[in-house]
Design a protein around this motif. Sequence first.
Motif, PDB file in Angstrom:
ATOM      1  N   LEU A 119      17.277 -16.800   8.423  1.00  0.00           N
ATOM      2  CA  LEU A 119      16.670 -15.482   8.192  1.00  0.00           C
ATOM      3  C   LEU A 119      15.148 -15.595   8.092  1.00  0.00           C
ATOM      4  O   LEU A 119      14.420 -14.774   8.652  1.00  0.00           O
ATOM      5  N   ILE A 120      14.682 -16.599   7.377  1.00  0.00           N
ATOM      6  CA  ILE A 120      13.231 -16.800   7.234  1.00  0.00           C
ATOM      7  C   ILE A 120      12.621 -17.067   8.602  1.00  0.00           C
ATOM      8  O   ILE A 120      11.583 -16.486   8.944  1.00  0.00           O
ATOM      9  N   ASN A 121      13.249 -17.907   9.382  1.00  0.00           N
ATOM     10  CA  ASN A 121      12.732 -18.230  10.714  1.00  0.00           C
ATOM     11  C   ASN A 121      12.720 -17.013  11.631  1.00  0.00           C
ATOM     12  O   ASN A 121      11.845 -16.903  12.498  1.00  0.00           O
ATOM     13  N   ARG A 122      13.677 -16.090  11.435  1.00  0.00           N
ATOM     14  CA  ARG A 122      13.714 -14.856  12.229  1.00  0.00           C
ATOM     15  C   ARG A 122      12.850 -13.756  11.615  1.00  0.00           C
ATOM     16  O   ARG A 122      12.845 -12.633  12.100  1.00  0.00           O
ATOM     17  N   ARG A 123      12.189 -14.090  10.528  1.00  0.00           N
ATOM     18  CA  ARG A 123      11.295 -13.174   9.802  1.00  0.00           C
ATOM     19  C   ARG A 123      12.015 -11.978   9.193  1.00  0.00           C
ATOM     20  O   ARG A 123      11.443 -10.904   9.039  1.00  0.00           O
ATOM     21  N   GLU A 124      13.245 -12.172   8.819  1.00  0.00           N
ATOM     22  CA  GLU A 124      13.992 -11.160   8.069  1.00  0.00           C
ATOM     23  C   GLU A 124      13.782 -11.467   6.590  1.00  0.00           C
ATOM     24  O   GLU A 124      14.692 -11.890   5.871  1.00  0.00           O
ATOM     25  N   LEU A 125      12.552 -11.238   6.147  1.00  0.00           N
ATOM     26  CA  LEU A 125      12.096 -11.756   4.858  1.00  0.00           C
ATOM     27  C   LEU A 125      12.706 -11.036   3.661  1.00  0.00           C
ATOM     28  O   LEU A 125      12.997 -11.677   2.651  1.00  0.00           O
ATOM     29  N   GLU A 126      12.897  -9.746   3.747  1.00  0.00           N
ATOM     30  CA  GLU A 126      13.466  -9.030   2.592  1.00  0.00           C
ATOM     31  C   GLU A 126      14.916  -9.459   2.353  1.00  0.00           C
ATOM     32  O   GLU A 126      15.328  -9.635   1.209  1.00  0.00           O
ATOM     33  N   GLU A 127      15.681  -9.604   3.419  1.00  0.00           N
ATOM     34  CA  GLU A 127      17.062 -10.061   3.265  1.00  0.00           C
ATOM     35  C   GLU A 127      17.083 -11.493   2.751  1.00  0.00           C
ATOM     36  O   GLU A 127      17.889 -11.840   1.891  1.00  0.00           O
ATOM     37  N   TYR A 143      16.868 -27.348  -6.170  1.00  0.00           N
ATOM     38  CA  TYR A 143      15.710 -27.804  -5.404  1.00  0.00           C
ATOM     39  C   TYR A 143      15.650 -27.147  -4.023  1.00  0.00           C
ATOM     40  O   TYR A 143      14.584 -26.730  -3.568  1.00  0.00           O
ATOM     41  N   THR A 144      16.777 -27.032  -3.355  1.00  0.00           N
ATOM     42  CA  THR A 144      16.816 -26.403  -2.034  1.00  0.00           C
ATOM     43  C   THR A 144      16.332 -24.961  -2.110  1.00  0.00           C
ATOM     44  O   THR A 144      15.583 -24.499  -1.244  1.00  0.00           O
ATOM     45  N   LEU A 145      16.732 -24.255  -3.153  1.00  0.00           N
ATOM     46  CA  LEU A 145      16.318 -22.865  -3.303  1.00  0.00           C
ATOM     47  C   LEU A 145      14.830 -22.764  -3.617  1.00  0.00           C
ATOM     48  O   LEU A 145      14.164 -21.817  -3.176  1.00  0.00           O
ATOM     49  N   ILE A 146      14.314 -23.726  -4.340  1.00  0.00           N
ATOM     50  CA  ILE A 146      12.869 -23.755  -4.611  1.00  0.00           C
ATOM     51  C   ILE A 146      12.106 -23.939  -3.304  1.00  0.00           C
ATOM     52  O   ILE A 146      11.119 -23.244  -3.034  1.00  0.00           O
ATOM     53  N   ILE A 147      12.578 -24.851  -2.464  1.00  0.00           N
ATOM     54  CA  ILE A 147      11.933 -25.087  -1.161  1.00  0.00           C
ATOM     55  C   ILE A 147      12.045 -23.842  -0.279  1.00  0.00           C
ATOM     56  O   ILE A 147      11.070 -23.442   0.369  1.00  0.00           O
ATOM     57  N   LEU A 148      13.221 -23.217  -0.252  1.00  0.00           N
ATOM     58  CA  LEU A 148      13.384 -22.001   0.546  1.00  0.00           C
ATOM     59  C   LEU A 148      12.462 -20.887   0.042  1.00  0.00           C
ATOM     60  O   LEU A 148      11.900 -20.134   0.845  1.00  0.00           O
ATOM     61  N   GLY A 149      12.305 -20.788  -1.270  1.00  0.00           N
ATOM     62  CA  GLY A 149      11.383 -19.797  -1.826  1.00  0.00           C
ATOM     63  C   GLY A 149       9.956 -20.048  -1.377  1.00  0.00           C
ATOM     64  O   GLY A 149       9.226 -19.112  -1.021  1.00  0.00           O
ATOM     65  N   ALA A 150       9.553 -21.322  -1.352  1.00  0.00           N
ATOM     66  CA  ALA A 150       8.209 -21.669  -0.889  1.00  0.00           C
ATOM     67  C   ALA A 150       8.052 -21.369   0.599  1.00  0.00           C
ATOM     68  O   ALA A 150       7.018 -20.851   1.035  1.00  0.00           O
ATOM     69  N   LYS A 151       9.089 -21.670   1.370  1.00  0.00           N
ATOM     70  CA  LYS A 151       9.041 -21.381   2.811  1.00  0.00           C
ATOM     71  C   LYS A 151       8.971 -19.871   3.047  1.00  0.00           C
ATOM     72  O   LYS A 151       8.225 -19.406   3.912  1.00  0.00           O
ATOM     73  N   LEU A 152       9.715 -19.122   2.273  1.00  0.00           N
ATOM     74  CA  LEU A 152       9.679 -17.668   2.370  1.00  0.00           C
ATOM     75  C   LEU A 152       8.277 -17.145   2.051  1.00  0.00           C
ATOM     76  O   LEU A 152       7.741 -16.306   2.785  1.00  0.00           O
ATOM     77  N   GLN A 156       5.800 -15.221   4.586  1.00  0.00           N
ATOM     78  CA  GLN A 156       5.260 -13.906   4.228  1.00  0.00           C
ATOM     79  C   GLN A 156       3.742 -13.895   4.415  1.00  0.00           C
ATOM     80  O   GLN A 156       3.174 -12.919   4.901  1.00  0.00           O
ATOM     81  N   GLN A 157       3.081 -14.983   4.056  1.00  0.00           N
ATOM     82  CA  GLN A 157       1.626 -15.082   4.241  1.00  0.00           C
ATOM     83  C   GLN A 157       1.259 -15.051   5.727  1.00  0.00           C
ATOM     84  O   GLN A 157       0.269 -14.421   6.115  1.00  0.00           O
ATOM     85  N   VAL A 158       2.050 -15.725   6.551  1.00  0.00           N
ATOM     86  CA  VAL A 158       1.804 -15.712   8.000  1.00  0.00           C
ATOM     87  C   VAL A 158       1.944 -14.292   8.539  1.00  0.00           C
ATOM     88  O   VAL A 158       1.095 -13.814   9.302  1.00  0.00           O
ATOM     89  N   VAL A 159       3.009 -13.609   8.153  1.00  0.00           N
ATOM     90  CA  VAL A 159       3.247 -12.240   8.617  1.00  0.00           C
ATOM     91  C   VAL A 159       2.111 -11.326   8.149  1.00  0.00           C
ATOM     92  O   VAL A 159       1.606 -10.509   8.935  1.00  0.00           O
TER      93      VAL A 159
END
Length: 175
Positions: A119-127, A143-152, A156-159
């Motif tokens: 979802l993050i890679n497809r930029r479906e950020l709210e979902e 830890y995985t969720l922390i990393i996913l949160g950082a990636k999200l 979001q900053q890129v968008v």
Amino acid sequence: MSKLALAAPPRRAAVLVAAAIAVLSIGTFTALHGRHSATVAMADGAMTSSPSDESGSSGVDILLGLAREATREGRLVAPQGNNAYEYYLSVIQLDANNATAQDALRETLPFAAQEIERLINRRELEEARREIALLRDYDPTNYTLIILGAKLDAQQQVVTAEDEARAEAMRHRNG
């Protein structure tokens, strides 16, 4: 202290309400299609009784069945209100020591995390944000969720930067 004790009470209440609605909807659908109408009565009784009485375990059984079906159908964390994670979290609300739900939550977390990353890679950020919050209800320090949160956050900053660049380009064209 259990991990779920840290979750926000409104989210837990919303999950329980969603599960009750789903159980009642499925029971109604089943009754309307000529199947055994006792499903509706069982769902009503199971969702209004306490986990300690006999029909409370029926509520857990119904939710576990819904969770298994959602898992088989690939609905781990979506759609909202009708996914395996929300059903398993509802089971934990009714029976905090339910080993089946605990095991399923732990075992499916890596697969749900993969869905969130897509979802993050497809930029479906709210979902993606909603699904991360759902998984954090089970394991807020994963830890995985922390990393996913950082990636999200990074996505979001890129968008946001892209949106600002487009807005700036439009201002230059118009002005």
